[in-house]
Enzyme design. Structure first.
Site, short mmCIF file in Angstrom:
data_model
loop_
_atom_site.label_atom_id
_atom_site.label_comp_id
_atom_site.label_asym_id
_atom_site.label_seq_id
_atom_site.Cartn_x
_atom_site.Cartn_y
_atom_site.Cartn_z
N ASP A 106 0.86 -1.18 0.00
CA ASP A 106 0.00 0.00 0.00
C ASP A 106 0.90 1.23 0.00
O ASP A 106 2.00 1.20 0.55
CB ASP A 106 -0.90 0.02 1.24
CG ASP A 106 -1.99 -1.03 1.20
OD1 ASP A 106 -2.39 -1.45 0.11
OD2 ASP A 106 -2.46 -1.43 2.29
N ASP A 117 -7.02 -1.55 -4.44
CA ASP A 117 -8.05 -1.13 -3.49
C ASP A 117 -8.99 -0.11 -4.13
O ASP A 117 -10.20 -0.12 -3.86
CB ASP A 117 -7.43 -0.53 -2.23
CG ASP A 117 -6.58 -1.51 -1.45
OD1 ASP A 117 -6.81 -2.73 -1.56
OD2 ASP A 117 -5.67 -1.04 -0.73
#
Length: 171
Positions: free
Chosen positions: A124, A140
């Site tokens: 991330d 995401d």
């Protein structure tokens, strides 16, 4: 209304678009790993948005830490379920949005599953520091956008008779 049948060319488009989006996700994660890992956050908009490397061993918002088998099982189910559902969506203009949602959702699920299989974690790197929003990635975004779009369409665009045209359990 008769459902128009899916053609091989349409399934090819589905898979090519999915592969393209997975490629974008994986390339962005590779770039984040190479340029951000081990470094301080890189402010894009100071005090608002930054790039910050994180190895997430959980799901969205860091929930369910260490549940790699569960996530991989869910991704494997999605890998078969979403293309099956795609074949059942009528190939008419009215259902284009549902087909786009299928591509986005599958791309996000597979993109994060690749990370889990290869690394044991998901990379991330997008961070809204202004609101301390959980760090996230391109996959995401695919899943979130497709989910929100599906909810909005179900509430305001598609009607019961539209869903009657999707025959999930028929030939």
């Amino acid at each position: 209304m008769e459902q128009s049948k899916i053609k091989p060319k349409q399934m090819l488009c589905f898979f090519l678009c999915t592969i393209l989006l997975i490629g974008i996700d994986q390339a962005s994660k590779q770039a984040a790993q190479q340029m951000l890992r081990g470094r301080a956050a890189f402010p894009m908009i100071p005090g608002v948005f930054e790039l910050l490397y994180l190895e997430n061993r959980g799901s969205a918002f860091g929930l369910l830490q260490g549940q790699k088998a569960l996530f991989l099982t869910m991704a494997a189910i999605m890998l078969f379920l979403i293309p099956y559902i795609y074949t059942k969506i009528p190939m008419t203009r009215r259902f284009l949005y549902l087909r786009v949602i299928a591509v986005l959702f599958l791309s996000g699920a597979v993109g994060n599953a690749i990370d889990r299989m290869m690394n044991g974690y998901v990379i991330d790197f997008f961070y809204f520091s202004l609101i301390d929003f959980p760090i996230f990635n391109v996959a995401d975004i695919y899943v979130t956008v497709s989910t929100i779009l599906l909810i909005v369409l179900m509430l305001f665009y598609y009607k019961d008779e539209d869903f009657d045209q999707i025959h999930l359990f028929s030939r």
